[in-house]
Design an enzyme around this catalytic site. Structure first.
Site, mmCIF file in Angstrom:
data_model
loop_
_atom_site.group_PDB
_atom_site.id
_atom_site.type_symbol
_atom_site.label_atom_id
_atom_site.label_comp_id
_atom_site.label_asym_id
_atom_site.label_seq_id
_atom_site.Cartn_x
_atom_site.Cartn_y
_atom_site.Cartn_z
ATOM 1 N N LYS A 76 17.418 55.097 -75.138
ATOM 2 C CA LYS A 76 17.966 53.984 -74.359
ATOM 3 C C LYS A 76 18.943 53.192 -75.219
ATOM 4 C CE LYS A 76 16.515 50.098 -71.400
ATOM 5 N NZ LYS A 76 15.372 49.318 -70.881
ATOM 6 N N SER A 152 14.950 48.477 -65.981
ATOM 7 C CA SER A 152 16.262 48.631 -66.572
ATOM 8 C C SER A 152 16.480 49.995 -67.235
ATOM 9 C CB SER A 152 16.466 47.537 -67.628
ATOM 10 O OG SER A 152 15.545 47.669 -68.707
ATOM 11 N N SER A 176 10.227 47.957 -66.814
ATOM 12 C CA SER A 176 11.486 48.682 -66.975
ATOM 13 C C SER A 176 11.362 50.141 -67.386
ATOM 14 C CB SER A 176 12.388 47.956 -67.976
ATOM 15 O OG SER A 176 12.901 46.771 -67.425
#
EC number: 6.3.5.7
Length: 488
Positions: A76, A152, A176
């Site tokens: 990420k 997210s 997330s």
């Protein structure tokens, strides 16, 4: 059949038997990315030349050791990678091309000889539930590209679902990892707060953030967490608690397991399709000898407001470091230093980030601190106490990960409160600090995945994995693949 339809353990055996090479795996990853990522937009930055070079180096080694030896994975984009662009999906950091160090989790993955293929898309600075807040092209759901992948860590979940990589790392502040895992039909684990080092994670809300793995199977997920978990002196919130063998825990059955099902998690607002999928999952557990009872988490109704006050307050402080002086966007239209700070932040941050900074600054301001921030901290303690009480009597808590399957792109962007409500079932877990996982448990009539959330006691990820694995092995949901670009 794609190589990525095999588990990490199966691919390890193929490498050992010289049926495949690491270069084969890495080339397959990039081939798939080039084939479908123009639809999915899971990746922001690729590192193809270096990844292939590392693959060839690994193939030359006689000693092919490492729990993740040769396995292609994605990181990420809020997890720092030395020499590889790290943007947090924000235009503010668009030119942050050469970080000086690797996050602890990245160092641990490299020690086990994994191959990082690139950095994954996300909501800007991890603030969002749909990946539509990315400062770049928003990620799409591989099961239906008209729908969001969740956020997210939308890129982390979409990349695994699309068969672009074997595993990814995400971060989970209020859901997330678990929410996009549910939307994309993959496995996503948020470990206990403190189980995994946050050193090198760009902070959103420091008392809530936690890094975790996203995979196609529970076994692969357990394997990755074994690598990244553990105490780190570089992170003062890292817990000095022994890390067990999570893969060994999978061998135990769930006979006699006591499951708690909060009535609040199946209340109004949760779609009928999701409720039905959860009730069917509970029947599967009953057939394996587990028992379940309805319980109450009475303060969970306050979790959403509590979370957004606390997380925004922490974000307000954490993002103060982004000022345009040392790195990131610097406004060229400023009259003086103070004006440069203001304009750099105004021009560099997206709307959602600015909204949360303003909310947090307000909550921390003189005259409002006691009324909002301090009160929210007290409610957080009540929410934690609810979980403590239930987990004294039961082994795990089970319910849906999200109230509905994935919604359409653009459907909720005009109403922030409606968007925030998507995390209503995941946020309490972060506030309490306990571990939680999302695994596939069915599909909607539109063919969109539904996620089952399993929550455990502090530092008892083993029981969470055991519970998840038993269900996974008794069902076929995890074997289904999205039909994307002539998908596997």
């Amino acid at each position: 059949m794609s190589l990525f339809d095999y588990t990490i353990k199966e691919l390890e055996e193929k490498l050992h038997n010289k049926e495949i090479t690491v270069e084969d795996l890495v080339k397959e990853s990039y081939q798939r990315i080039h084939e479908v990522d123009q639809e999915v937009h899971a990746f922001l930055t690729l590192d193809e030349e270096k990844a292939l070079e590392k693959a060839r180096e690994l193939d030359q080694l006689e000693d092919k050791t490492g729990i993740l030896f040769g396995m292609p994975g994605g990181i990420k984009d809020n997890i720092v990678t030395k020499g590889l662009r790290t943007t947090c999906a924000s235009q503010f950091l668009d030119n942050f091309n050469d970080p000086l160090y690797d996050a602890t989790v990245v160092q641990k993955l490299q020690k086990e000889n994994m191959v990082a293929v690139g950095k994954l898309n996300m909501d800007e600075f991890a603030m969002g539930s749909s990946n539509e807040n990315s400062g770049y092209e928003p990620t799409r759901n591989p099961w239906n590209t008209e729908h969001v992948p969740g956020g997210s860590s939308g890129g982390s979940a979409a990349a695994v679902a699309a068969g672009e990589v074997l595993f990814t790392l995400g971060s989970d502040t209020g859901g997330s990892i678990r929410q996009p895992a549910a939307f994309c039909g993959v496995v996503g684990m948020k470990p206990t707060y403190g189980r995994v080092s946050r050193f090198g994670l760009v902070a959103f809300a420091s008392s809530l953030d936690q890094i975790g793995p996203v995979t196609r199977t529970v076994e692969d997920n357990a394997r990755v967490l074994e690598v990244i978990a553990g105490h780190d002196q570089m992170d003062t919130t890292s817990a000095n608690v022994e890390v067990p063998s999570y893969t060994e825990a999978l061998k135990q059955d769930v006979k006699g397991l006591k499951i708690a099902v909060p009535k609040e998690y199946l209340a109004e607002g949760v779609s009928k399709e999701v409720k039905d999928a959860i009730l069917e999952a509970l029947k599967v557990y009953e057939s394996m000898g587990a028992t379940w009872e309805e319980v109450s988490l009475p303060h969970s109704k306050y979790a959403l407001a509590t979370y957004y006050l606390l997380s925004s307050s922490e974000a307000s402080a954490n993002l103060a470091r982004f000022d345009g002086v040392r790195y990131g966007v610097r406004s060229e239209n400023a009259d003086n230093m103070i004006d440069m700070f203001k304009k750099s932040r105004s021009e560099g941050f997206g709307e959602e980030v600015k909204r949360r900074i303003m909310l947090g600054t307000f909550a921390l301001s003189s005259g409002y601190y006691d009324a909002y921030y301090k009160k929210a901290q007290k409610v957080r303690t009540l929410i934690k106490n609810d979980f403590d009480k239930i987990l004294e009597e039961y082994d795990v808590i089970v319910g849906p990960t999200t109230p509905t399957p994935a919604f359409k792109v653009g459907e909720k962007t005009s109403d922030p409160l409606t968007m925030y409500a998507n995390d209503i079932l995941t946020i309490p877990v972060n506030l309490a600090g306990v571990p939680g996982i999302s695994i596939p448990c069915g599909f909607s009539t539109e063919g969109l995945p539904i996620g089952l959330q399993i929550i455990g006691n502090y530092f008892d990820e083993s029981t969470v994995y055991r519970t998840a694995y038993a269900y996974e092995q008794a069902t076929e949901h995890h074997k289904k693949r999205p039909q994307l670009g002539g998908a596997k």
